[in-house]
Scaffold this motif. Sequence first.
Motif, PDB file in Angstrom:
ATOM      1  N   THR A   1       0.811  -1.219   0.000  1.00 13.81           N
ATOM      2  CA  THR A   1       0.000   0.000   0.000  1.00 13.81           C
ATOM      3  C   THR A   1       0.846   1.271   0.000  1.00 13.81           C
ATOM      4  N   GLY A   2       2.098   1.151   0.408  1.00 12.45           N
ATOM      5  CA  GLY A   2       2.974   2.309   0.508  1.00 12.45           C
ATOM      6  C   GLY A   2       2.753   3.111   1.772  1.00 12.45           C
ATOM      7  N   GLN A   3       1.801   2.774   2.567  1.00 11.42           N
ATOM      8  CA  GLN A   3       1.541   3.495   3.816  1.00 11.42           C
ATOM      9  C   GLN A   3       2.476   3.008   4.927  1.00 11.42           C
ATOM     10  N   GLN A   4       2.678   3.926   5.894  1.00  5.36           N
ATOM     11  CA  GLN A   4       3.532   3.565   7.028  1.00  5.36           C
ATOM     12  C   GLN A   4       2.801   2.559   7.932  1.00  5.36           C
ATOM     13  N   ARG A   5       3.450   1.460   8.145  1.00  7.56           N
ATOM     14  CA  ARG A   5       2.925   0.433   9.046  1.00  7.56           C
ATOM     15  C   ARG A   5       4.071  -0.108   9.898  1.00  7.56           C
ATOM     16  N   PHE A   6       3.682  -0.542  11.094  1.00  4.10           N
ATOM     17  CA  PHE A   6       4.710  -1.080  11.994  1.00  4.10           C
ATOM     18  C   PHE A   6       4.958  -2.541  11.631  1.00  4.10           C
ATOM     19  N   HIS A   7       6.208  -2.864  11.353  1.00  2.00           N
ATOM     20  CA  HIS A   7       6.610  -4.221  10.999  1.00  2.00           C
ATOM     21  C   HIS A   7       7.183  -4.888  12.256  1.00  2.00           C
ATOM     22  N   SER A   8       6.414  -5.825  12.831  1.00  2.00           N
ATOM     23  CA  SER A   8       6.805  -6.451  14.118  1.00  2.00           C
ATOM     24  C   SER A   8       7.593  -7.731  13.903  1.00  2.00           C
ATOM     25  N   ALA A   9       8.451  -7.741  12.894  1.00  2.00           N
ATOM     26  CA  ALA A   9       9.228  -8.946  12.594  1.00  2.00           C
ATOM     27  C   ALA A   9      10.508  -8.571  11.884  1.00  2.00           C
ATOM     28  N   LEU A  10      11.314  -9.597  11.632  1.00  2.00           N
ATOM     29  CA  LEU A  10      12.493  -9.468  10.770  1.00  2.00           C
ATOM     30  C   LEU A  10      12.243 -10.312   9.528  1.00  2.00           C
ATOM     31  N   ASP A  11      12.632  -9.775   8.350  1.00  2.00           N
ATOM     32  CA  ASP A  11      12.566 -10.549   7.109  1.00  2.00           C
ATOM     33  C   ASP A  11      13.979 -10.948   6.718  1.00  2.00           C
ATOM     34  N   PHE A  12      14.166 -12.282   6.542  1.00  2.00           N
ATOM     35  CA  PHE A  12      15.478 -12.807   6.139  1.00  2.00           C
ATOM     36  C   PHE A  12      15.417 -13.252   4.680  1.00  2.00           C
ATOM     37  N   ARG A  13      16.462 -12.895   3.929  1.00  2.00           N
ATOM     38  CA  ARG A  13      16.540 -13.334   2.541  1.00  2.00           C
ATOM     39  C   ARG A  13      16.808 -14.842   2.503  1.00  2.00           C
ATOM     40  N   GLY A  14      16.245 -15.495   1.479  1.00  2.00           N
ATOM     41  CA  GLY A  14      16.465 -16.926   1.312  1.00  2.00           C
ATOM     42  C   GLY A  14      15.869 -17.394   0.002  1.00  2.00           C
ATOM     43  N   SER A  15      16.343 -18.515  -0.475  1.00  2.00           N
ATOM     44  CA  SER A  15      15.806 -19.115  -1.693  1.00  2.00           C
ATOM     45  C   SER A  15      14.832 -20.218  -1.301  1.00  2.00           C
ATOM     46  N   ILE A  16      13.912 -20.514  -2.204  1.00  2.00           N
ATOM     47  CA  ILE A  16      12.901 -21.527  -1.912  1.00  2.00           C
ATOM     48  C   ILE A  16      13.590 -22.883  -1.638  1.00  2.00           C
ATOM     49  N   GLY A  17      13.172 -23.495  -0.561  1.00  2.00           N
ATOM     50  CA  GLY A  17      13.738 -24.790  -0.173  1.00  2.00           C
ATOM     51  C   GLY A  17      14.850 -24.697   0.851  1.00  2.00           C
ATOM     52  N   THR A  18      15.291 -23.474   1.203  1.00  2.00           N
ATOM     53  CA  THR A  18      16.338 -23.338   2.234  1.00  2.00           C
ATOM     54  C   THR A  18      15.812 -23.842   3.580  1.00  2.00           C
ATOM     55  N   PRO A  19      16.547 -24.732   4.287  1.00  2.00           N
ATOM     56  CA  PRO A  19      16.068 -25.256   5.580  1.00  2.00           C
ATOM     57  C   PRO A  19      15.908 -24.134   6.617  1.00  2.00           C
ATOM     58  N   ILE A  20      14.853 -24.248   7.416  1.00  2.00           N
ATOM     59  CA  ILE A  20      14.592 -23.314   8.519  1.00  2.00           C
ATOM     60  C   ILE A  20      14.763 -24.083   9.830  1.00  2.00           C
ATOM     61  N   LYS A  21      15.529 -23.511  10.767  1.00  2.00           N
ATOM     62  CA  LYS A  21      15.807 -24.165  12.045  1.00  2.00           C
ATOM     63  C   LYS A  21      15.007 -23.523  13.177  1.00  2.00           C
ATOM     64  N   ALA A  22      14.666 -24.317  14.153  1.00  2.00           N
ATOM     65  CA  ALA A  22      13.997 -23.783  15.354  1.00  2.00           C
ATOM     66  C   ALA A  22      14.971 -22.873  16.089  1.00  2.00           C
ATOM     67  N   SER A  23      14.531 -21.634  16.345  1.00  2.00           N
ATOM     68  CA  SER A  23      15.410 -20.665  16.994  1.00  2.00           C
ATOM     69  C   SER A  23      15.711 -21.048  18.431  1.00  2.00           C
ATOM     70  N   MET A  24      14.777 -21.756  19.058  1.00  2.00           N
ATOM     71  CA  MET A  24      14.952 -22.200  20.447  1.00  2.00           C
ATOM     72  C   MET A  24      14.107 -23.456  20.646  1.00  2.00           C
ATOM     73  N   GLY A  25      14.499 -24.283  21.594  1.00  2.00           N
ATOM     74  CA  GLY A  25      13.731 -25.492  21.864  1.00  2.00           C
ATOM     75  C   GLY A  25      12.357 -25.177  22.435  1.00  2.00           C
ATOM     76  N   GLY A  26      11.357 -25.999  22.070  1.00  2.00           N
ATOM     77  CA  GLY A  26      10.003 -25.776  22.558  1.00  2.00           C
ATOM     78  C   GLY A  26       9.024 -26.766  21.960  1.00  2.00           C
ATOM     79  N   THR A  27       7.751 -26.413  22.022  1.00  2.00           N
ATOM     80  CA  THR A  27       6.676 -27.274  21.526  1.00  2.00           C
ATOM     81  C   THR A  27       5.927 -26.573  20.402  1.00  2.00           C
ATOM     82  N   VAL A  28       5.721 -27.291  19.303  1.00  2.00           N
ATOM     83  CA  VAL A  28       4.987 -26.719  18.159  1.00  2.00           C
ATOM     84  C   VAL A  28       3.521 -26.580  18.567  1.00  2.00           C
ATOM     85  N   SER A  29       3.048 -25.342  18.602  1.00  2.00           N
ATOM     86  CA  SER A  29       1.658 -25.100  19.028  1.00  2.00           C
ATOM     87  C   SER A  29       0.703 -24.963  17.844  1.00  2.00           C
TER      88      SER A  29
END
Length: 418
Positions: A313-341
């Motif tokens: 939209t081009g409007q100012q919005r608060f982005h409450s995350a980080l976006d990491f560059r990556g190619s499709i299929g790149t493995p994603i690791k759990a940042s910390m141990g826990g339970t998938v909710s």
Amino acid sequence: MSINQYMMGDILEKQQVRRRSKPSFSNSSRGGGSFDDGFFQQIRQKPEQVKSRRKSGARQERSSSWLKRLFAAPARSRTPESNFRGERETRRERRPRSSGFSFVVPSPMTLAVIAGTLVVSLVALNWEGLTAPDSLALEPVPAESPDRNLASYVMPLIHETSEISAQAEDVSLDLTETFAWSSYQVQRGDSVSRIAQRFKVSMDAIIASNNITNARRLRAGDVLRIPNMDGIPYTVKKGDNLSKISVSMKVPFEVILDANDMSNDVIDVGQTLFIPGARMAPEALKLSLGEAFLSPVRKIITSNYGWRADPFTGQQRFHSALDFRGSIGTPIKASMGGTVSLVANSPRGLGNYIIINHANGYRTVYAHLSAFSVKQGDRVNQGDKIGEVGNTGLSTGPHLHFQIYKDGRAINPLDLLQ
């Protein structure tokens, strides 16, 4: 006549009475038997039978008492020849005969020597003076004072360096009688570890006493509460009692009473107690120090946490995350141990996404995935593969949308990532 002669005569007399007369062949023939019958009767007698009769006579002789032999009157006088024969028989009978068991009675002289040896030994050992040495005497142990008991738990157990631990041993007992707070204003160049070292307490005490969620964001001018003893505060919850808190914190009941100047164990919900020597949970401490979370992919950031122009939209919005560059299929690791909710899909938003719950109220979100490697309810360890980078949902290209929440509120992941 001597006693020995009486004895020998008596023995000889008995032997003469028992002596079997030699058979004659003429007498046997007179009794109606033939010569051959008498002869064969003689040669059939075995020597053992004769000897056994002699033994029987000797056994009867031994069974008679010495008193009868001593005082019995001689039946008749004995000739020198009979005396000699009786002495020879007496010697033969005095020979020791084995009965299968023998016991030698010590002579009076031997018994006297043994008794004298025992007396000398007892005198040498000073029997009456054999008592336990004074060094082994048991003395009553003095009751441990409350101050010293409390001091054993408030002595800092700082983990950073051995130098800090050595300095912590100098804590004065006067400072440990009752818990109290003091204030400290953060100076330029300060860190949690340096402040803890200055006041001879652990980093746990500084962080827990001030609810620090990110030690890296400590700023000059901030005012901190510093406890006068090592430990952490604890807020009483519903269902708590002092014994339960003592067991869970692994701190003696009496130490908690002494530190908080309590006369009894009555506590109220919401009351804050200081627990001397207690520590934060390891995971909570790492989170506060910013050492708990791993980057889920290679740390190449295309959009930061905070305000930005919305790419659609081009409007100012608060982005409450980080976006990491990556190619499709790149493995994603759990940042910390826990339970998938949650494992779900939002076509008009995050696309394919995963939510993992962690300890101490933390939660992480991974969005725009192309594939899942876990399902809801799975327990994962830090670094486990949970999915692959994709371009699903509202996305301008392949990337990973990564968020961290603390108690339901989004926080900047950069403050916690290693």
